[in-house]
Design an enzyme around this catalytic site. Structure first.
Site, short mmCIF file in Angstrom:
data_model
loop_
_atom_site.label_atom_id
_atom_site.label_comp_id
_atom_site.label_asym_id
_atom_site.label_seq_id
_atom_site.Cartn_x
_atom_site.Cartn_y
_atom_site.Cartn_z
N CYS A 66 -57.73 9.07 108.67
CA CYS A 66 -57.42 10.29 109.40
C CYS A 66 -56.02 10.25 110.03
CB CYS A 66 -58.50 10.56 110.44
SG CYS A 66 -58.57 12.28 110.99
N HIS A 69 -64.65 9.38 108.09
CA HIS A 69 -65.13 8.60 109.22
C HIS A 69 -66.54 8.12 108.89
CE1 HIS A 69 -61.78 9.91 111.75
NE2 HIS A 69 -61.98 11.14 111.32
#
Length: 240
Positions: free
Chosen positions: A95, A192
């Site tokens: 990310c 994630h």
């Protein structure tokens, strides 16, 4: 008997540790032990020197404010990170750190945060977040399972290839069907979850690459992946 050492550098654990990304470091530690190695975690904080002795480099996600806090420090070591990547160091970037290793990240407010240009990609923030369970089909790693929650829209240049293509989810930008990036031994992703506990093949790629580079070979153990397999099945069955 103590196993051969492997050093895992964890970049900016306080600023870039959103949605449980610290679990990626824990997964590498445990799997390294299962394979018979002795892992050491080296935390890298703003102001610290470049982690020159790292065998694996891991960076997580963070809010825009967290990225702003580490951008300058990361930029001080841009050449060193670039050299490490070109030399073959295995790297996992999730990310926010995935974005900052690119050319630039433009926030949803229009602030341009310069990346360090290791990866050929650029990201623009959006007012609408991409959220949900993801399944990515990768030629290298099979089906990669995770959870995305990001406002960035990342577009890859010609200097990298996608980690895979989304079978479920939105991926890099919600339009071209790609997710993540692969360049040399770098894996960049929006997943994630944490991503490594549910994707042992990805974790073992990083560890094997690190071990071969440092010790000349990789001694594969016999990890019990029953829980990882169960977690993958549950995650894959959940709705978007």
């Amino acid at each position: 008997m103590t196993g051969e050492p492997l050093t895992i550098a964890h970049l900016y654990p306080h600023q870039m540790n959103i949605y449980g990304d610290h679990g990626n470091v824990l997964a590498l530690q445990r799997r390294a032990q299962w394979h018979g190695y002795e892992p050491e975690v080296l935390e890298v904080h703003p102001g610290d020197p470049f982690p020159a002795r790292a065998d694996v480099i891991v960076g997580g996600g963070g809010q825009d404010s967290g990225q702003s806090k580490v951008t300058g420090d990361l930029g001080r070591h841009a050449d060193e990170y670039r050299d490490a990547v070109e030399d073959g160091t295995p790297v996992l970037l999730v990310c926010g750190m995935y974005q900052l290793f690119g050319r630039a990240f433009v926030t949803s407010e229009g602030e341009r945060l310069p990346g360090i240009g290791v990866l050929d990609l650029e990201t623009t923030g959006s007012s609408k977040r991409i959220i949900g369970n993801v399944a990515v089909e990768s030629d290298e790693f099979g089906t990669v399972i995770g959870f995305e929650n990001h406002s960035g829209r990342t577009v890859l240049g010609s200097g990298g290839r996608p980690l895979g293509h989304v079978a479920k989810g939105r991926g890099n930008n919600g339009t071209d069907g790609t997710e993540g990036v692969r360049y040399r031994n770098v894996i960049g992703t929006y997943l994630h979850g944490s991503v490594l506990p549910k994707n042992p093949r990805v974790a073992d790629f990083l560890l094997e690459t690190a071990a071969v580079r440092r010790h000349g070979s990789f001694h594969r153990g016999t990890p019990d992946d029953a829980r990882a397999d169960a977690a993958r099945r549950v995650a894959a069955s959940r709705p978007r």
